[in-house]
Design a protein around this motif. Structure first.
Motif, mmCIF file in Angstrom:
data_model
loop_
_atom_site.group_PDB
_atom_site.id
_atom_site.type_symbol
_atom_site.label_atom_id
_atom_site.label_comp_id
_atom_site.label_asym_id
_atom_site.label_seq_id
_atom_site.Cartn_x
_atom_site.Cartn_y
_atom_site.Cartn_z
ATOM 1 N N ASP A 7 0.826 -1.212 0.000
ATOM 2 C CA ASP A 7 0.000 0.000 0.000
ATOM 3 C C ASP A 7 0.857 1.258 0.000
ATOM 4 O O ASP A 7 0.447 2.297 -0.526
ATOM 5 C CB ASP A 7 -0.926 0.009 1.225
ATOM 6 N N GLU A 8 2.026 1.167 0.621
ATOM 7 C CA GLU A 8 2.963 2.289 0.656
ATOM 8 C C GLU A 8 4.328 1.782 0.210
ATOM 9 O O GLU A 8 4.867 0.836 0.787
ATOM 10 C CB GLU A 8 3.037 2.901 2.055
ATOM 11 N N ILE A 9 4.869 2.418 -0.826
ATOM 12 C CA ILE A 9 6.109 1.929 -1.442
ATOM 13 C C ILE A 9 7.241 2.927 -1.194
ATOM 14 O O ILE A 9 7.140 4.099 -1.593
ATOM 15 C CB ILE A 9 5.917 1.744 -2.960
ATOM 16 N N PRO A 10 8.314 2.521 -0.549
ATOM 17 C CA PRO A 10 9.441 3.440 -0.304
ATOM 18 C C PRO A 10 10.300 3.610 -1.553
ATOM 19 O O PRO A 10 10.572 2.662 -2.280
ATOM 20 C CB PRO A 10 10.216 2.731 0.810
ATOM 21 N N ILE A 11 10.724 4.829 -1.778
ATOM 22 C CA ILE A 11 11.655 5.155 -2.862
ATOM 23 C C ILE A 11 12.887 5.779 -2.210
ATOM 24 O O ILE A 11 12.805 6.854 -1.606
ATOM 25 C CB ILE A 11 11.053 6.149 -3.881
ATOM 26 N N GLY A 12 14.028 5.116 -2.318
ATOM 27 C CA GLY A 12 15.222 5.583 -1.611
ATOM 28 C C GLY A 12 16.193 6.361 -2.474
ATOM 29 O O GLY A 12 16.052 6.468 -3.695
ATOM 30 N N ASP A 13 17.191 6.930 -1.807
ATOM 31 C CA ASP A 13 18.315 7.635 -2.449
ATOM 32 C C ASP A 13 17.878 8.816 -3.315
ATOM 33 O O ASP A 13 18.476 9.088 -4.367
ATOM 34 C CB ASP A 13 19.141 6.657 -3.300
ATOM 35 N N VAL A 14 16.847 9.519 -2.892
ATOM 36 C CA VAL A 14 16.419 10.733 -3.590
ATOM 37 C C VAL A 14 15.645 11.598 -2.604
ATOM 38 O O VAL A 14 14.937 11.074 -1.743
ATOM 39 C CB VAL A 14 15.544 10.383 -4.828
ATOM 40 N N SER A 15 15.810 12.894 -2.714
ATOM 41 C CA SER A 15 15.093 13.795 -1.819
ATOM 42 C C SER A 15 13.647 13.966 -2.280
ATOM 43 O O SER A 15 13.328 13.772 -3.465
ATOM 44 C CB SER A 15 15.774 15.164 -1.767
ATOM 45 N N PHE A 16 12.793 14.314 -1.357
ATOM 46 C CA PHE A 16 11.380 14.554 -1.692
ATOM 47 C C PHE A 16 11.267 15.652 -2.741
ATOM 48 O O PHE A 16 10.513 15.529 -3.712
ATOM 49 C CB PHE A 16 10.606 14.943 -0.428
#
Length: 294
Positions: free
Chosen positions: A175-184
């Protein structure tokens, strides 16, 4: 948006065998240094105008367009009218023309330049742009913040998300997918180029957009960035050539190579820090362009 044309008429200046400053004057926020010389072996006059307009830049002007007309007082040379476009990276204008006279002549010039004001772009609110909505069906977690997005829309524009949301990846079931190594901020900037209402790149954001577009396989963002750079007047040609080469923007690459039409521009490119970063294929295109222009 543009303002009223700024018009000026110079004093009359005698030409002789020496290259010299003919006039240096400021008028309504524009300072112009006019120099001239005679090339006897080629029977040519050479004039150069160097413009300074920091006062207008501080008022939001990002370019000046119009024309310069140079006149012969003795009418031994026909008046010549030249279109000019002045930007932050191009503040000089040079004109060379032949003559038939055997004595030194006296010249003056006039210019009419229209200031163009850079548009004021309101910064988007990413929190509002990616707020919860009935049209969204999943949440991306970036830098600890939530972006509510639509899987189908993102999948259509990005092979990365198409794969991420598929059943072959565990993220596709979350339901919630993390996206890493990048700023919002940077990630939201990328998505905003196509979702939900496109925001056009700027000089400050275009390089980051290209970098992230390659990582997340967003071809439309590259197209949008290329369109901006094709119509850009502030980023120098060396930088644009490097970006076009690195990110495969063929139309921009061809435009940059066409603009390398003098040996002076070629030397400047070769001495720049970006030259060594160019691919062998692009270096060959640059060489062929110089051969054709010589």
């Amino acid at each position: 948006m543009w303002g009223a044309a700024i018009e000026y008429k110079s004093g009359k200046c005698n030409m002789d065998s020496n290259t010299k400053v003919l006039e240096s004057k400021s008028h309504k926020g524009i300072k112009c240094i006019w120099t001239g010389s005679i090339y006897y072996s080629f029977s040519k006059y050479n004039f150069k105008w160097k413009f300074y307009w920091d006062e207008l830049k501080s008022q939001g002007v990002d370019k000046l367009t119009g024309h310069i007309t140079v006149f012969s007082v003795n009418n031994e040379c026909t008046a010549i009218k030249m279109n000019v476009e002045l930007t932050e990276n191009n503040q000089e204008f040079t004109k060379e023309f032949g003559y038939d006279c055997t004595t030194y002549d006296t010249f003056y010039y006039e210019y009419s330049l229209t200031p163009h004001y850079a548009p004021i772009i309101e910064k988007p609110s990413y929190e509002k742009m990616f707020a919860p909505s009935d049209q969204n069906d999943t949440i991306l977690i970036v830098d600890g913040k939530k972006l509510h997005v639509n899987k189908t829309f993102l999948s259509y524009h990005s092979e990365f998300f198409r794969a991420l949301f598929s059943s072959n990846f565990k993220e596709g079931q979350m339901d919630e997918i993390p996206i890493g190594d990048v700023s919002f901020k940077d990630f939201a900037l990328l998505l905003s180029t196509f979702y939900p209402k496109p925001v056009f790149p700027s000089d400050e954001s275009v390089e980051m957009i290209l970098k992230l577009a390659r990582r997340f396989l967003v071809s439309f963002a590259v197209i949008s960035a290329e369109h901006h750079l094709m119509n850009n007047l502030k980023i120098n040609i060396e930088k644009m050539l490097c970006l076009a080469d690195e990110y495969g923007m063929s139309t921009l690459l061809e435009k940059c190579i066409r603009e390398l039409n003098t040996m002076e521009k070629a030397k400047k490119l070769k001495q720049s820090e970006t030259y060594d970063q160019l691919s062998a294929e692009t270096k060959l295109k640059v060489y062929e362009r110089l051969v054709d222009s010589s």
